[in-house]
Scaffold this motif. Structure first.
Motif, PDB file in Angstrom:
ATOM      1  N   LEU A   1     -10.177 -25.333 -58.743  1.00  0.00           N
ATOM      2  CA  LEU A   1      -9.976 -24.045 -58.429  1.00  0.00           C
ATOM      3  C   LEU A   1     -11.203 -23.731 -57.643  1.00  0.00           C
ATOM      4  CD1 LEU A   1      -9.571 -22.521 -62.173  1.00  0.00           C
ATOM      5  CD2 LEU A   1      -7.595 -22.838 -60.288  1.00  0.00           C
TER       6      LEU A   1
ATOM      7  N   GLU B   1     -13.461 -21.396 -54.985  1.00  0.00           N
ATOM      8  CA  GLU B   1     -13.884 -19.927 -54.616  1.00  0.00           C
ATOM      9  C   GLU B   1     -14.848 -19.938 -53.845  1.00  0.00           C
ATOM     10  OE1 GLU B   1     -15.511 -16.788 -57.359  1.00  0.00           O
ATOM     11  OE2 GLU B   1     -13.294 -16.895 -58.027  1.00  0.00           O
ATOM     12  N   SER B   2     -14.846 -18.999 -52.772  1.00  0.00           N
ATOM     13  CA  SER B   2     -15.822 -18.618 -51.896  1.00  0.00           C
ATOM     14  C   SER B   2     -15.970 -17.358 -51.809  1.00  0.00           C
ATOM     15  CB  SER B   2     -15.567 -19.308 -50.333  1.00  0.00           C
ATOM     16  OG  SER B   2     -16.425 -18.981 -49.519  1.00  0.00           O
ATOM     17  N   THR B   3     -17.396 -16.697 -52.022  1.00  0.00           N
ATOM     18  CA  THR B   3     -17.758 -15.318 -51.859  1.00  0.00           C
ATOM     19  C   THR B   3     -18.639 -15.058 -50.707  1.00  0.00           C
ATOM     20  OG1 THR B   3     -17.524 -15.170 -54.187  1.00  0.00           O
ATOM     21  CG2 THR B   3     -18.796 -13.321 -53.232  1.00  0.00           C
TER      22      THR B   3
ATOM     23  N   VAL C   1     -13.903 -12.578 -51.050  1.00  0.00           N
ATOM     24  CA  VAL C   1     -13.487 -13.463 -52.075  1.00  0.00           C
ATOM     25  C   VAL C   1     -12.243 -14.128 -51.804  1.00  0.00           C
ATOM     26  CG1 VAL C   1     -13.276 -14.266 -54.462  1.00  0.00           C
ATOM     27  CG2 VAL C   1     -14.622 -12.128 -53.994  1.00  0.00           C
ATOM     28  N   SER C   2     -12.407 -15.473 -51.540  1.00  0.00           N
ATOM     29  CA  SER C   2     -11.431 -16.191 -50.972  1.00  0.00           C
ATOM     30  C   SER C   2     -11.200 -17.354 -52.115  1.00  0.00           C
ATOM     31  CB  SER C   2     -11.652 -17.164 -49.751  1.00  0.00           C
ATOM     32  OG  SER C   2     -12.114 -16.318 -48.686  1.00  0.00           O
ATOM     33  N   SER C   3     -10.035 -17.581 -52.627  1.00  0.00           N
ATOM     34  CA  SER C   3      -9.742 -18.483 -53.707  1.00  0.00           C
ATOM     35  C   SER C   3      -8.391 -19.304 -53.302  1.00  0.00           C
ATOM     36  CB  SER C   3      -9.651 -17.857 -54.928  1.00  0.00           C
ATOM     37  OG  SER C   3      -8.531 -17.062 -54.955  1.00  0.00           O
TER      38      SER C   3
ATOM     39  N   SER D   1      -6.262 -22.817 -55.267  1.00  0.00           N
ATOM     40  CA  SER D   1      -5.840 -23.867 -56.306  1.00  0.00           C
ATOM     41  C   SER D   1      -5.148 -25.146 -55.787  1.00  0.00           C
ATOM     42  CB  SER D   1      -5.138 -23.095 -57.388  1.00  0.00           C
ATOM     43  OG  SER D   1      -4.849 -24.272 -58.519  1.00  0.00           O
TER      44      SER D   1
ATOM     45  N   LYS E   1     -17.125 -21.665 -44.856  1.00  0.00           N
ATOM     46  CA  LYS E   1     -17.450 -20.928 -46.301  1.00  0.00           C
ATOM     47  C   LYS E   1     -18.133 -22.049 -47.162  1.00  0.00           C
ATOM     48  CE  LYS E   1     -13.798 -18.000 -45.608  1.00  0.00           C
ATOM     49  NZ  LYS E   1     -12.376 -17.277 -46.125  1.00  0.00           N
TER      50      LYS E   1
ATOM     51  N   TRP F   1     -17.942 -23.358 -50.740  1.00  0.00           N
ATOM     52  CA  TRP F   1     -16.969 -23.256 -51.833  1.00  0.00           C
ATOM     53  C   TRP F   1     -17.733 -23.866 -53.193  1.00  0.00           C
ATOM     54  CZ3 TRP F   1     -12.491 -21.117 -51.099  1.00  0.00           C
ATOM     55  CH2 TRP F   1     -12.067 -21.069 -49.827  1.00  0.00           C
ATOM     56  N   THR F   2     -17.299 -23.170 -54.053  1.00  0.00           N
ATOM     57  CA  THR F   2     -17.513 -23.474 -55.569  1.00  0.00           C
ATOM     58  C   THR F   2     -16.060 -24.213 -56.363  1.00  0.00           C
ATOM     59  OG1 THR F   2     -17.282 -21.530 -56.523  1.00  0.00           O
ATOM     60  CG2 THR F   2     -19.426 -21.906 -56.016  1.00  0.00           C
TER      61      THR F   2
ATOM     62  N   LYS G   1     -14.329 -25.661 -59.421  1.00  0.00           N
ATOM     63  CA  LYS G   1     -14.199 -25.710 -61.128  1.00  0.00           C
ATOM     64  C   LYS G   1     -12.929 -26.486 -61.449  1.00  0.00           C
ATOM     65  CE  LYS G   1     -16.492 -21.352 -62.062  1.00  0.00           C
ATOM     66  NZ  LYS G   1     -16.185 -20.107 -62.746  1.00  0.00           N
TER      67      LYS G   1
END
Length: 144
Positions: A47, A49-51, A60-62, A64, A80, A82-83, A85
């Motif tokens: 998953l 996610e970038s804020t 917020v971009s996400s 999967s 961007k 990215w984190t 998970k």
């Protein structure tokens, strides 16, 4: 009423609402029997996610995606930060013998160890719908 009393009243009402739904979930599942299960397959998905914070708003971009594509995804979207998970979804064989059914369930890392094929765990099973399972002791957590 002052602003702080209104805020406290709203927070208290929200807490009561969460407690109500947790209690309802626990009571509804109290009759579900505990059943042994074995993991037969594990799917790993990342998953992303970038804020980005702006002056007045945030974006917020996400996404999967399969974990093997994370580096390629980051290079395509290098503008961007990215984190990442990991999400583990398991296919389980629930029950034993002729009554066994196959079900899917989200799995969590236990400690630093990823779930693996062959791991055994205990789940609670809906008597009305055999493929609906949750980890034993985890009722009420989906509300949270």
């Amino acid at each position: 009423m002052t602003v702080s009393k209104i805020k406290l009243t709203m927070i208290g009402g929200f807490c009561l609402l969460v407690a109500f739904f947790c209690a309802r979930d626990i009571i509804a599942k109290s009759g579900w029997p505990q059943v042994p299960a074995e993991i037969t397959a594990v799917t790993v998905e990342c998953l992303m996610e970038s804020t980005q914070h702006r002056i007045v708003y945030k974006t917020v971009s996400s996404a999967s995606i399969p974990c093997e594509l994370v580096e390629a995804f980051k290079s395509v979207h290098a503008d961007k930060e990215w984190t990442v998970k990991q999400k583990f979804t398991g296919t389980l064989r629930v029950g034993a013998g002729a009554d066994a059914v196959e079900a899917t369930m989200d799995l969590n890392k236990s400690g630093g160890r990823e779930p693996q094929v062959g791991d055994k765990l205990v789940v609670v099973q809906n008597p009305a719908k055999a493929t609906q399972v949750e980890r034993a002791g985890m009722t009420g957590t989906r509300v949270m």
